[in-house]
Design a protein around this motif. Structure first.
Motif, PDB file in Angstrom:
ATOM      1  N   ARG A  52      51.469  40.532  45.634  1.00 26.77           N
ATOM      2  CA  ARG A  52      51.225  39.891  44.346  1.00 26.77           C
ATOM      3  C   ARG A  52      50.100  40.588  43.586  1.00 26.77           C
ATOM      4  N   ARG A  53      50.291  40.693  42.291  1.00 25.42           N
ATOM      5  CA  ARG A  53      49.218  41.199  41.442  1.00 25.42           C
ATOM      6  C   ARG A  53      48.173  40.103  41.300  1.00 25.42           C
ATOM      7  N   THR A  54      46.949  40.401  41.741  1.00 27.04           N
ATOM      8  CA  THR A  54      45.884  39.404  41.758  1.00 27.04           C
ATOM      9  C   THR A  54      44.708  39.881  40.927  1.00 27.04           C
ATOM     10  N   GLN A  55      44.211  38.979  40.099  1.00 30.91           N
ATOM     11  CA  GLN A  55      43.068  39.284  39.244  1.00 30.91           C
ATOM     12  C   GLN A  55      42.025  38.193  39.434  1.00 30.91           C
ATOM     13  N   LYS A  56      40.795  38.604  39.730  1.00 32.75           N
ATOM     14  CA  LYS A  56      39.714  37.634  39.820  1.00 32.75           C
ATOM     15  C   LYS A  56      39.197  37.320  38.417  1.00 32.75           C
ATOM     16  N   LEU A  57      38.998  36.036  38.173  1.00 33.86           N
ATOM     17  CA  LEU A  57      38.487  35.599  36.872  1.00 33.86           C
ATOM     18  C   LEU A  57      36.984  35.351  36.916  1.00 33.86           C
ATOM     19  N   ASP A  58      36.314  35.966  37.879  1.00 35.72           N
ATOM     20  CA  ASP A  58      34.864  35.834  37.982  1.00 35.72           C
ATOM     21  C   ASP A  58      34.183  36.515  36.796  1.00 35.72           C
ATOM     22  N   GLY A  59      32.989  36.060  36.507  1.00 36.56           N
ATOM     23  CA  GLY A  59      32.231  36.641  35.404  1.00 36.56           C
ATOM     24  C   GLY A  59      31.597  35.560  34.562  1.00 36.56           C
ATOM     25  N   LEU A  60      31.267  35.889  33.339  1.00 34.38           N
ATOM     26  CA  LEU A  60      30.641  34.933  32.429  1.00 34.38           C
ATOM     27  C   LEU A  60      31.691  34.031  31.794  1.00 34.38           C
ATOM     28  N   SER A  87      27.610  31.004  31.543  1.00 32.32           N
ATOM     29  CA  SER A  87      27.206  30.791  32.926  1.00 32.32           C
ATOM     30  C   SER A  87      28.117  31.624  33.824  1.00 32.32           C
ATOM     31  N   TYR A  88      27.537  32.160  34.879  1.00 29.60           N
ATOM     32  CA  TYR A  88      28.300  33.063  35.734  1.00 29.60           C
ATOM     33  C   TYR A  88      29.093  32.303  36.781  1.00 29.60           C
ATOM     34  N   VAL A  89      30.337  32.718  36.946  1.00 31.05           N
ATOM     35  CA  VAL A  89      31.236  32.182  37.972  1.00 31.05           C
ATOM     36  C   VAL A  89      31.542  33.305  38.949  1.00 31.05           C
ATOM     37  N   PRO A  90      31.375  33.107  40.270  1.00 32.75           N
ATOM     38  CA  PRO A  90      31.000  31.841  40.919  1.00 32.75           C
ATOM     39  C   PRO A  90      29.501  31.579  40.853  1.00 32.75           C
ATOM     40  N   GLY A  91      29.173  30.310  40.780  1.00 37.02           N
ATOM     41  CA  GLY A  91      27.785  29.888  40.706  1.00 37.02           C
ATOM     42  C   GLY A  91      27.718  28.413  40.369  1.00 37.02           C
ATOM     43  N   VAL A 182      21.761  10.626  49.765  1.00 38.49           N
ATOM     44  CA  VAL A 182      21.846  11.805  50.631  1.00 38.49           C
ATOM     45  C   VAL A 182      20.542  12.591  50.502  1.00 38.49           C
ATOM     46  N   ASP A 183      20.356  13.538  51.399  1.00 39.47           N
ATOM     47  CA  ASP A 183      19.104  14.288  51.397  1.00 39.47           C
ATOM     48  C   ASP A 183      19.277  15.694  50.840  1.00 39.47           C
ATOM     49  N   TRP A 184      20.227  15.853  49.903  1.00 39.09           N
ATOM     50  CA  TRP A 184      20.379  17.146  49.236  1.00 39.09           C
ATOM     51  C   TRP A 184      20.708  16.913  47.762  1.00 39.09           C
ATOM     52  N   LEU A 185      20.625  17.970  46.989  1.00 34.70           N
ATOM     53  CA  LEU A 185      20.906  17.882  45.564  1.00 34.70           C
ATOM     54  C   LEU A 185      22.393  18.046  45.319  1.00 34.70           C
ATOM     55  N   HIS A 186      22.940  17.248  44.420  1.00 34.51           N
ATOM     56  CA  HIS A 186      24.357  17.350  44.071  1.00 34.51           C
ATOM     57  C   HIS A 186      24.541  18.486  43.063  1.00 34.51           C
ATOM     58  N   TYR A 187      24.823  19.662  43.564  1.00 33.28           N
ATOM     59  CA  TYR A 187      25.044  20.802  42.682  1.00 33.28           C
ATOM     60  C   TYR A 187      26.364  20.638  41.936  1.00 33.28           C
ATOM     61  N   GLY A 188      26.478  21.341  40.830  1.00 34.49           N
ATOM     62  CA  GLY A 188      27.705  21.288  40.045  1.00 34.49           C
ATOM     63  C   GLY A 188      28.114  22.665  39.571  1.00 34.49           C
ATOM     64  N   GLY A 189      29.425  22.870  39.439  1.00 32.18           N
ATOM     65  CA  GLY A 189      29.912  24.146  38.932  1.00 32.18           C
ATOM     66  C   GLY A 189      31.067  24.686  39.742  1.00 32.18           C
ATOM     67  N   ILE A 190      31.486  25.890  39.388  1.00 31.65           N
ATOM     68  CA  ILE A 190      32.553  26.587  40.108  1.00 31.65           C
ATOM     69  C   ILE A 190      31.870  27.475  41.145  1.00 31.65           C
ATOM     70  N   PHE A 191      31.828  26.988  42.380  1.00 26.39           N
ATOM     71  CA  PHE A 191      31.021  27.596  43.437  1.00 26.39           C
ATOM     72  C   PHE A 191      31.549  28.941  43.901  1.00 26.39           C
ATOM     73  N   ARG A 192      32.872  29.064  43.951  1.00 27.70           N
ATOM     74  CA  ARG A 192      33.477  30.273  44.520  1.00 27.70           C
ATOM     75  C   ARG A 192      34.485  30.862  43.533  1.00 27.70           C
ATOM     76  N   SER A 193      35.082  31.959  43.920  1.00 25.76           N
ATOM     77  CA  SER A 193      35.902  32.739  43.002  1.00 25.76           C
ATOM     78  C   SER A 193      37.140  31.963  42.522  1.00 25.76           C
ATOM     79  N   VAL A 194      37.608  32.377  41.354  1.00 19.84           N
ATOM     80  CA  VAL A 194      38.868  31.894  40.784  1.00 19.84           C
ATOM     81  C   VAL A 194      39.829  33.086  40.716  1.00 19.84           C
ATOM     82  N   GLU A 195      41.043  32.916  41.228  1.00 25.64           N
ATOM     83  CA  GLU A 195      42.005  34.001  41.250  1.00 25.64           C
ATOM     84  C   GLU A 195      43.225  33.660  40.404  1.00 25.64           C
ATOM     85  N   LEU A 196      43.704  34.662  39.695  1.00 20.98           N
ATOM     86  CA  LEU A 196      44.970  34.576  38.963  1.00 20.98           C
ATOM     87  C   LEU A 196      45.970  35.472  39.668  1.00 20.98           C
ATOM     88  N   GLN A 197      47.048  34.887  40.168  1.00 23.23           N
ATOM     89  CA  GLN A 197      48.073  35.636  40.864  1.00 23.23           C
ATOM     90  C   GLN A 197      49.377  35.578  40.060  1.00 23.23           C
TER      91      GLN A 197
END
Length: 199
Positions: A52-60, A87-91, A182-197
């Motif tokens: 499959r042709r795969t493209q990562k959509l990571d970036g700004l 904002s940068y993805v992933p992050g 809980v004893d941690w901060l609830h982070y928000g966002g797209i944590f890991r990569s997004v792929e277009l296949q």
């Protein structure tokens, strides 16, 4: 492959790897003769596989905060607000200046180009909180959970530029998992990569 001689089976063996056009055998004369013929006649009559042709959509990506949760009512998935930040993805948005303690709704947007009509698969490896995904103004999937991947398969997407929008809500209360205590901060966002296949 086993050979018979005078009613008994001989210990001749042969292994064939069609994908590599290679063979291995026990070294007997019978096997050697047979393998020369097999290697000569071994041809493909089918297509083995297609990657499959795969493209990562990571970036700004464009990001707009929605602390009052008015984006759905105002149809931001169809008309993304003009004033946005990058904002940068992933992050996670908590890494951005002034957003360390922000918990709530945020909207992410990016674009991609298809050179011809395609069935596509959008794979999100991780989005923190509740995620709702929109493609060209239509909701295509949703997912809750910060550390599990999810996907959407969209058939018959036309050639050209397309707008991908993700609404993320990392709000937690006594009804969510995890809850507020809980004893941690609830982070928000797209944590890991997004792929277009392209499928």
């Amino acid at each position: 492959i086993w050979f018979q001689a005078k009613g008994r089976r001989l210990s001749c063996w042969t292994v064939i790897w069609p994908a590599k056009r290679q063979t291995a055998h026990c070294g007997s004369e019978a096997c050697s003769i047979l393998m020369k013929r097999v290697e000569t006649d071994m041809t493909r009559t089918f297509q083995e596989h297609r990657i499959r042709r795969t493209q990562k959509l990571d970036g700004l990506w464009d990001v707009v905060l929605d602390p009052e949760n008015v984006g759905l009512q105002n149809h931001w998935y169809m008309s993304f607000p003009v004033h946005s930040r990058k904002s940068y993805v992933p992050g996670c948005w908590n890494n951005d200046i002034g957003l360390y303690e922000y918990e709530g709704v945020a909207w992410y947007r990016t674009h991609f180009l298809l050179d011809k009509p395609q069935h596509i698969r959008l794979l999100f490896h991780s989005v923190s909180g509740q995620a709702d995904v929109y493609l060209d103004g239509s909701r295509i999937c949703g997912h809750y959970g910060s550390f599990t991947p999810f996907e959407a398969v969209v058939p018959g997407v036309q050639a050209g530029y397309h707008e991908l929008i993700v609404r993320i809500d990392n709000t937690h209360d006594r009804q969510t998992i995890p809850s507020t205590r809980v004893d941690w901060l609830h982070y928000g966002g797209i944590f890991r990569s997004v792929e277009l296949q392209q499928i």
